[in-house]
Enzyme design. Structure first.
Site, PDB file in Angstrom:
ATOM      1  N   HIS A 248     -54.377  -4.018  14.277  1.00  0.00           N
ATOM      2  CA  HIS A 248     -55.612  -4.478  14.932  1.00  0.00           C
ATOM      3  C   HIS A 248     -56.697  -4.848  13.920  1.00  0.00           C
ATOM      4  CE1 HIS A 248     -57.285  -0.230  14.843  1.00  0.00           C
ATOM      5  NE2 HIS A 248     -58.385  -0.927  14.657  1.00  0.00           N
TER       6      HIS A 248
ATOM      7  N   ASP B 151     -49.289  -0.658  16.665  1.00  0.00           N
ATOM      8  CA  ASP B 151     -50.473  -0.994  15.866  1.00  0.00           C
ATOM      9  C   ASP B 151     -50.185  -0.697  14.388  1.00  0.00           C
ATOM     10  OD1 ASP B 151     -52.979  -1.716  15.116  1.00  0.00           O
ATOM     11  OD2 ASP B 151     -54.009   0.011  16.004  1.00  0.00           O
TER      12      ASP B 151
ATOM     13  N   GLY C  42     -64.199   2.075  11.341  1.00  0.00           N
ATOM     14  CA  GLY C  42     -64.167   1.929   9.885  1.00  0.00           C
ATOM     15  C   GLY C  42     -63.042   2.735   9.251  1.00  0.00           C
TER      16      GLY C  42
ATOM     17  N   SER D  34     -60.109   3.012  10.833  1.00  0.00           N
ATOM     18  CA  SER D  34     -58.887   2.386  11.344  1.00  0.00           C
ATOM     19  C   SER D  34     -57.979   1.916  10.222  1.00  0.00           C
ATOM     20  CB  SER D  34     -59.256   1.167  12.180  1.00  0.00           C
ATOM     21  OG  SER D  34     -59.522   1.564  13.480  1.00  0.00           O
ATOM     22  N   GLY D  35     -56.688   2.074  10.427  1.00  0.00           N
ATOM     23  CA  GLY D  35     -55.720   1.622   9.420  1.00  0.00           C
ATOM     24  C   GLY D  35     -55.490   2.650   8.335  1.00  0.00           C
TER      25      GLY D  35
HETATM   26  C1  4AZ Z   1     -62.290   2.354  15.765  1.00  0.00           C
HETATM   27  O1  4AZ Z   1     -63.072   1.736  16.483  1.00  0.00           O
HETATM   28  C2  4AZ Z   1     -61.922   3.757  16.134  1.00  0.00           C
HETATM   29  N1  4AZ Z   1     -61.998   8.566  17.460  1.00  0.00           N
HETATM   30  C3  4AZ Z   1     -61.081   4.481  15.341  1.00  0.00           C
HETATM   31  C4  4AZ Z   1     -60.748   5.778  15.675  1.00  0.00           C
HETATM   32  C5  4AZ Z   1     -61.266   6.345  16.814  1.00  0.00           C
HETATM   33  C6  4AZ Z   1     -62.117   5.633  17.630  1.00  0.00           C
HETATM   34  C7  4AZ Z   1     -62.458   4.342  17.285  1.00  0.00           C
HETATM   35  C8  4AZ Z   1     -60.884   7.757  17.175  1.00  0.00           C
HETATM   36  O2  4AZ Z   1     -61.800   1.847  14.768  1.00  0.00           O
END
Ligand code: 4AZ
Length: 707
Positions: free
Chosen positions: A513, A561, A655, A657-658
Site C-alpha cells: 500500500h 499487503d 508513517g 507502514s511497511g
Molecule cells: C497507517 O495509516 C497505519 N495502528 C499504520 C498502522 C496502524 C494504523 C494506521 C495501526 O499507516
C-alpha cells in the site's frame, strides 16, 4: 504536449478553437499524425496539439480543461439528441473526443521525421504478421503502429521479450489502445522478461507499441493479427459433475478494457443450483467501494471479484441464473477460466464434509485441527481452546499447535520430543531443502542443525543486532544504535512515507500500500535510508531499481499487503554491524505468547501527533490469536495478524507502514520478520490492535523473487 483523437474528416478547426480560448497564449500549432476508421464507419483523426507551458503555469492548463474547451465549441442540437454536433461546419462526434497530456519525449519520438516509427498493417483476419525487434547494436526507442481492417480488433502475441527486469523506465514495452502514446490508454506495460507466450487484444482496430531497450542485446519476438469482435453471451445447462468451463473474453489473451460477458444457466432440476469453481479468484458482495478486479451481477445482486492465492466455489442457490461480468480496469486484465456444475441446494457438501466460507467442502474431521484447510481459516474459528492431551494416546493426538513449537506445553515434555523425526509435510511442519519435513516448527536458523541435509541452518547471516551500546511509535521509547539494523526508512521526493526491512544486500521488504497510488509506483522518486537511528543520519542512502508489489494485493481489503524493493546497487558490506538483514520465518514458524515482538518506526506517536519523532521508536506488542483478531475486525485474512496490547498504549501508526514487526524466541537467538505494519483502526486505541501482514505466508513468494 497534448494528443487528441476525434472523428471529423477535415482537420483545422482545432486552431480556430484554441486561438480564441483562455489558453491561446500557450497554444502553438497542431497537426494530424494519423487517420483511422472507427467501427461506426467514422473517420478518427489523431492530432498532436502543441502547447508550450512554462513550468510555473502548468496549473493553468489541465488535461481536462483543454478537452472541455474543444467539447464546448462543438454545437449539438437538443432536438436530435445525438452525440454528433458541429464544429464550424464539420460534423464531430463528441463522445469520440479524447485528450491526453503526454511528455515532450513521447511527442518527438512519434512525430514525423523521427528515426524509429514503423507502421504495420494486418489486412486479412487470421493472417499473422511477424514483429521482431533486436537491440544488439545499441539503444532502441521505437514506436510501432499496428492497424487492422476497420471493424476488426488486433491481437498482439509476445512470444519472448528478453531484457533485464527493470524499473519500467529504462527497458520496457508499453502497448497503447490508441495510435498515440496516451497515458489514459495504456493497455499493458511489460518490464520483466517474458519467456512463455502472452497475448493482448485492443478495443479497436489500432494499437501502438512503444519499445525502449537500452544497453544492447535485448530482443522482442512476436506477431500480431486482425481478429473479430467476440459476442460473449451463452446459455448453459450445467450437470452434476464439473461439466464445462467458461472463459473471460479472448481467453487466454489478457482481457481488453470494458470487456463484458453474460452467461445464462439453467439446471435440469429446481432442486439444483449452479456452482462456479474459481481458480485464484473469489467473489464477494459489493460494498460501498467500487470493484477493482471485475464487477459481477448474479440474478440482480452485485459482487466484486478479487484475485487470491487459492481456489474458491461460488454457489447460486437457484436453478436459473443470469451471470453478467464486466471488467473494471482501464488496462488489460488477467484472463480467467471458471468451471461450472450443478449442485444440490439443500446439501452443498457431502454428508461428512463442512462448508467453508470460500465455498470449498472439507472433511468435518479437519475442523479445528490447527490447519487452514478452507483457505480462509473458516474451519479454524469458533474452536474451543485445544486441550493439551499430553497422555500420548494415539486416540486423540496432541493438537498440532503444541507440537514442537519450541515451548514446553506438557509437563512430561512429550510435546517437544522427537521433533526432528520425519513428518508428513504440511503447513505446520518444517520443510528441509531435500523436501523431507520435520515436526520442529521453528527449525530455521536456531543454531541447531535439524535437517539431515543441514538446510535449516543455511543462509543464516540475519537477525542479529549489534549488542546495544548502552543498555516511540505510539507508547514507544527511543531505540539504541544498531538495535534494529534491518530497519529502513523510505522517502518519496524527500518525505518519509513508510518503513521497510533489509532482506539481503540488494532487497528490501515493505507493504504494497506504500506504492499503490500511480505516482508512488515510480521507483526513481524513492530513496531507502539504511542504518539510521535519527532521521537524517542514515549510514547509506540507496536508490531503488524496481518495486515488486504482490500481484494479489487488494487495495480495498489490504489483503496481500506486501512489496519487495530491489536496490540499484548493493549496500557496502563495510556497513556491517549497523546494516544487517532480518531473518525470514519459515512457513511453519510458530509465534507464541512467549515470543518477544517489537514494532519499530519513525511514524506518528499518536493519532493527532503533529511532528514525527527524530529517534527510531520501538514498542513491545503481543501477537494475538487469529480468532480474537477476527472477533475485533471481522475482515481479517490468513495473510494478516493482529498485535498490540489491550490498553492500546503501544501500537504502530501512520508513517510506520511497511516497517517490521520483529520477533525473537523466548530462549533468545535471532530476530525474525513476523509481520509488516499494514493497517488498524486509528492508533493506540484500547482493544483495537495493529494489523500486520503475516510474513510466514509469503516465504516462497519472497524467495521466488530474491534468489
Ligand atoms: C497507517 O495509516 C497505519 N495502528 C499504520 C498502522 C496502524 C494504523 C494506521 C495501526 O499507516
Amino acid at each position: 504536449m497534448w494528443s487528441s483523437s476525434r472523428s471529423t474528416a477535415r482537420p483545422d478547426p482545432v486552431s480556430s478553437v484554441y486561438k480564441v480560448s483562455s489558453v491561446a497564449r500557450l497554444y502553438k500549432h497542431n497537426f494530424i499524425s494519423d487517420l483511422s476508421t472507427n467501427s461506426k464507419g467514422g473517420v478518427l483523426v489523431h492530432f498532436w496539439m502543441v502547447f508550450e507551458v512554462p513550468r510555473l503555469e502548468s496549473a493553468v492548463v489541465c488535461e481536462e480543461c483543454v478537452g472541455v474547451i474543444l467539447r464546448d465549441s462543438v454545437h449539438t442540437s437538443l432536438k436530435n439528441r445525438s452525440s454528433v454536433g458541429y464544429l464550424l461546419d464539420l460534423p464531430v462526434d463528441i463522445d469520440s473526443i479524447l485528450i491526453n497530456a503526454v511528455q515532450r519525449s513521447d511527442y518527438t519520438s512519434t512525430a514525423a521525421g523521427s528515426q524509429c516509427v514503423d507502421k504495420l498493417y494486418a489486412s486479412l483476419p487470421g493472417v499473422s504478421v511477424p514483429l521482431n525487434i533486436f537491440s544488439s547494436w545499441g539503444d532502441v526507442r521505437c514506436h510501432v503502429k499496428l492497424t487492422a481492417v476497420p471493424g476488426f480488433l488486433i491481437r498482439l502475441t509476445i512470444a519472448s521479450f528478453q531484457m533485464d527486469p527493470s524499473d519500467c523506465v529504462h527497458d520496457a514495452l508499453t502497448a497503447y489502445d490508441a495510435l498515440l502514446p496516451m497515458r489514459g490508454r495504456v493497455l499493458h506495460r511489460l518490464c520483466t522478461p517474458v519467456s512463455s507466450s502472452i497475448s493482448l487484444v485492443s478495443t479497436s482496430n489500432v494499437m501502438l507499441l512503444s519499445f525502449t531497450m537500452t544497453g544492447g542485446s535485448k530482443s522482442f519476438r512476436g506477431h500480431f493479427e486482425a481478429i473479430t469482435e467476440e459476442l460473449c453471451l451463452s446459455r448453459i445447462i450445467p450437470q452434476s459433475h464439473v461439466s464445462g468451463s467458461i472463459n473471460s473474453p479472448f481467453h487466454p489473451s489478457l482481457m481488453p478494457p470494458h470487456s463484458s460477458c453474460t452467461w445464462i444457466f439453467q439446471t435440469p432440476d429446481a432442486a439444483l443450483g449452479v456452482a462456479l469453481q474459481l481458480k485464484n479468484y473469489v467473489l464477494r458482495p459489493k460494498d460501498m467501494k467500487g470493484c477493482e478486479h471485475g464487477w459481477w451481477r448474479v440474478n440482480e445482486v452485485i459482487f466484486c471479484g478479487s484475485y487470491v492465492g487459492h481456489e474458491s466455489v461460488f454457489r447460486i442457490a437457484q436453478h436459473t441464473a443470469e451471470v453478467e461480468f464486466r471488467s473494471t480496469t482501464r488496462r488489460a486484465a488477467q484472463p480467467f477460466q471458471l468451471s461450472y456444475s450443478s449442485y444440490n441446494i439443500s446439501q452443498p457438501c457431502p454428508e461428512s464434509h463442512f462448508l467453508c466460507s470460500t465455498g470449498l467442502c472439507v472433511e468435518k474431521s479437519r475442523r479445528c485441527d490447527g490447519l487452514d484447510d478452507c483457505q480462509d481459516e473458516s474451519d479454524e474459528v469458533f474452536c474451543l481452546m485445544p486441550t493439551k492431551n499430553c497422555g500420548g494416546g494415539s486416540s486423540s493426538p496432541l493438537h498440532p499447535l503444541f507440537v514442537c513449537n519450541g515451548e514446553p506445553d506438557c509437563a512430561n515434555g512429550l510435546d517437544e520430543t522427537n521433533c526432528t523425526q520425519e513428518a508428513i509435510c504440511s503447513a505446520v511442519s518444517f520443510r528441509c531443502d531435500s523436501d523431507s519435513c520435520i515436526r520442529k516448527k521453528n527449525a530455521r536458523c536456531d543454531d541447531v542443525t535439524d535437517c539431515q541435509d543441514g538446510s535449516d541452518e543455511r543462509d543464516c547471516a540475519c537477525g542479529l543486532p549489534t549488542p546495544p551500546v548502552a543498555h516511540r511509535i505510539v507508547g514507544g521509547s527511543d531505540s539504541d544504535e544498531g538495535e534494529w539494523p534491518w530497519q529502513v526508512s523510505l522517502h518519496f521526493s524527500g518525505h518519509l512515507i513508510c518503513g521497510a526491512s533489509v532482506l539481503s544486500s540488494d532487497w528490501l521488504i515493505s507493504a504494497a500500500h506504500c506504492f499503490s497510488k500511480d505516482r508512488l509506483s515510480d521507483p526513481r522518486r524513492w530513496r531507502a535510508h539504511l542504518g539510521a537511528l535519527m532521521q537524517g543520519s542514515a549510514k547509506h542512502v540507496a536508490e531503488i531499481q524496481r518495486i515488486v508489489p504482490h500481484e494479489y494485493y487488494d487495495a480495498s481489503t489490504l489483503d496481500y499487503d506486501m512489496a519487495l524493493l530491489q536496490l540499484k546497487r548493493a549496500w557496502p558490506a563495510s556497513l556491517g554491524p549497523l546494516v544487517q538483514p532480518v531473518c525470514l520465518p519459515a512457513t511453519s514458524q510458530a509465534v507464541t505468547a512467549q515470543h518477544r515482538c517489537w514494532v519499530t518506526g519513525w511514524g506518528h506517536r499518536s493519532e493527532d501527533d503533529k511532528s514525527l519523532p527524530s529517534v527510531l521508536q520501538k514498542a513491545q506488542v503481543s501477537v494475538m490469536s487469529q480468532t480474537e483478531c477476527k472477533a475485533i475486525y471481522g475482515l481479517v485474512s490468513p495473510r494478516m495478524l493482529c498485535a498490540g496490547v489491550s490498553t492500546g498504549e503501544r501500537d504502530a501508526c501512520r508513517g510506520d507502514s511497511g516497517g517490521p514487526l520483529s520477533c525473537q524466541a523466548p530462549s533468545g537467538g535471532r530476530w525474525f520478520l513476523i509481520g509488516i505494519v499494514s493497517w488498524g483502526a486509528g492508533c493506540g486505541r484500547p482493544e483495537l490492535p495493529g494489523v500486520y501482514t503475516r510474513v510466514s505466508k509469503f516465504t516462497s513468494w519472497i524467495y521466488g523473487h530474491i534468489s
